[in-house]
Design an enzyme around this catalytic site. Structure first.
Site, short mmCIF file in Angstrom:
data_model
loop_
_atom_site.label_atom_id
_atom_site.label_comp_id
_atom_site.label_asym_id
_atom_site.label_seq_id
_atom_site.Cartn_x
_atom_site.Cartn_y
_atom_site.Cartn_z
N ARG A 1 0.83 -1.21 0.00
CA ARG A 1 0.00 0.00 0.00
C ARG A 1 0.87 1.26 0.00
NH1 ARG A 1 -4.52 0.02 4.56
NH2 ARG A 1 -2.76 0.70 5.83
N LYS B 1 -2.77 6.36 1.27
CA LYS B 1 -2.61 6.90 2.62
C LYS B 1 -1.72 8.13 2.55
CE LYS B 1 -2.88 4.55 7.02
NZ LYS B 1 -4.33 4.51 7.25
N GLU C 1 -16.51 5.88 3.78
CA GLU C 1 -15.87 5.45 5.03
C GLU C 1 -15.84 6.62 5.99
OE1 GLU C 1 -11.63 4.69 4.94
OE2 GLU C 1 -11.44 5.60 2.98
C1 LIG Z 1 -5.40 3.70 7.56
C2 LIG Z 1 -6.82 3.92 7.15
C3 LIG Z 1 -7.82 2.94 7.35
C4 LIG Z 1 -7.54 1.65 8.08
O1 LIG Z 1 -6.65 0.83 7.41
P1 LIG Z 1 -5.93 -0.38 8.19
O2 LIG Z 1 -4.99 -0.93 7.18
O3 LIG Z 1 -6.98 -1.34 8.57
O4 LIG Z 1 -5.27 0.22 9.38
C5 LIG Z 1 -9.08 3.19 6.88
N1 LIG Z 1 -9.40 4.36 6.27
C6 LIG Z 1 -8.48 5.33 6.09
C7 LIG Z 1 -8.88 6.59 5.42
C8 LIG Z 1 -7.17 5.14 6.51
O5 LIG Z 1 -6.26 6.09 6.31
#
Ligand SMILES: *Cc1c(COP(=O)(O)O)cnc(C)c1O
Length: 341
Positions: free
Chosen positions: A82, A184, A220
């Site tokens: 990622r 991210k 989300e």
């Molecule tokens: C980091 C993140 C998540 C959760 O991801 P994990 O890999 O499960 O920690 C969900 N949504 C957003 C916007 C994120 O930045």
């Protein structure tokens, strides 16, 4: 090895400085070997790309002490992948995936004294991140970058047990249809701060973001993906290319299907149908699953039958199975657990 004298049961989710962090630099088109350092501070040129145009991305993961005393991480290869996706989208150099996992292992080993003991509820949070470090004034990618990994012990996300949250449907958008919602990037968080601060002021724990194009579909929250459970126990998660692909959520879908024998579905979820679900949860590394008891949509309340006192029964099984896998109480699928020592 002697653990640090920390009141593990009572630490919160904040930054506690640890002894060592990993640093690698990208210059003249190549990464150096990288090294561990004691220095927690970074000196940057005033015009560094990260400071001017927010050229930065990050990851979040944890190290756990298992029941039998090993230190492990959970699916770090997916964080490496990622981070590569994030770097490419932001025109940053890729830190090689195998080197990424190696650096995670080294950094956790060097901070072993800060890995909370089994049963404390605490874990060692691991934060890999990368940023443009060389000066940039015209809008373009930096030429030099720094990749770092810091660790900090964090307490259980929910002190005194998990209570369902009340969240609201936000009037702000998180991610454009062809934007950066799926990576991210620090910028996704900067722009979410106003929305979360005002949500908190109004008594909500989180924002539910809808798809920016039609504002009819669930995306989300600011930092966690949704899972829903239907009245006939199907586990449903929204599908969209502007959602960040949560590793927790992807793992929970496998747990639901292979461990709990439930039907799972990744599909578009309309806000209109949310009232028909039996359970709702937010998933991410920090809390694993936070149950949602109520969603407020401009004065209209959606209350889940699981209520405001406890997690719904399926959410609870998912939570217990995944944390059981992470803590070594339940056998993990092949390749999910990386043993550090
Ligand atoms: C980091 C993140 C998540 C959760 O991801 P994990 O890999 O499960 O920690 C969900 N949504 C957003 C916007 C994120 O930045």
């Amino acid at each position: 090895m002697e653990k640090k004298n920390i009141d593990w049961e009572n630490i919160g989710f904040g930054y506690i400085q640890t002894d060592k962090r990993f640093v690698a630099n990208y210059k003249n088109g190549a990464w150096d070997e990288g090294t561990l350092t004691d220095d927690a501070n970074i000196v940057l040129n005033e015009c560094a790309g990260v400071l001017q145009y927010a050229q930065t991305c990050f990851e979040g993961m944890k190290a756990y002490t298992t029941e039998d005393g090993h230190i492990v991480t959970f699916r770090p290869d997916l964080n490496a992948q990622r981070m590569e996706d994030s770097a490419r989208r932001l025109e940053m150099p890729v830190f090689p995936q195998d080197k990424f996992v190696e650096a995670i292992v080294k950094t956790v080993e060097a901070n072993e004294a800060y890995v909370p003991p089994y049963g404390s509820g605490a874990t060692l949070y691991i934060r890999p991140y990368m940023f443009g470090s060389s000066p940039v004034i015209g809008v373009k990618p930096a030429e030099e970058y720094q990749f770092r990994i810091l660790t900090t012990p964090v307490g259980p996300y929910f002190k005194g047990g998990v209570k369902p949250l009340t969240i609201r449907v936000s009037d702000f958008d998180r991610a454009a249809p062809n934007g950066t919602g799926h990576i991210k990037a620090g910028l996704n968080y900067a722009m979410s701060l106003h929305a979360i601060v005002t949500a908190h002021e109004e008594g909500y724990a989180e924002n539910m973001y809808l798809d920016a194009a039609t504002r009819t579909k669930v995306e989300e929250t600011g930092g966690a993906n949704f899972i829903f459970v239907t009245k006939d126990n199907k586990v449903v998660t929204p599908k969209s290319n502007s959602i960040l692909p949560s590793i927790t959520r992807r793992s929970l879908m496998v747990v639901a299907k292979d461990y709990l024998g439930l039907e799972v579905e990744e599909r578009e979820v309309y806000l209109d149908e949310v009232k028909d679900f039996a359970e709702c949860g937010l998933c991410g590394t920090a809390a694993v699953i936070s149950p949602v008891g109520k969603i407020v949509d401009h004065g209209k309340e959606i209350c889940f039958p699981s209520g405001m006192e406890e997690m719904g029964p399926i959410t609870k099984k998912l939570y217990e199975t995944l944390t059981g896998i992470q803590m070594g109480r339940i056998e993990a699928p092949e390749g999910w657990i990386k043993v550090i020592k």
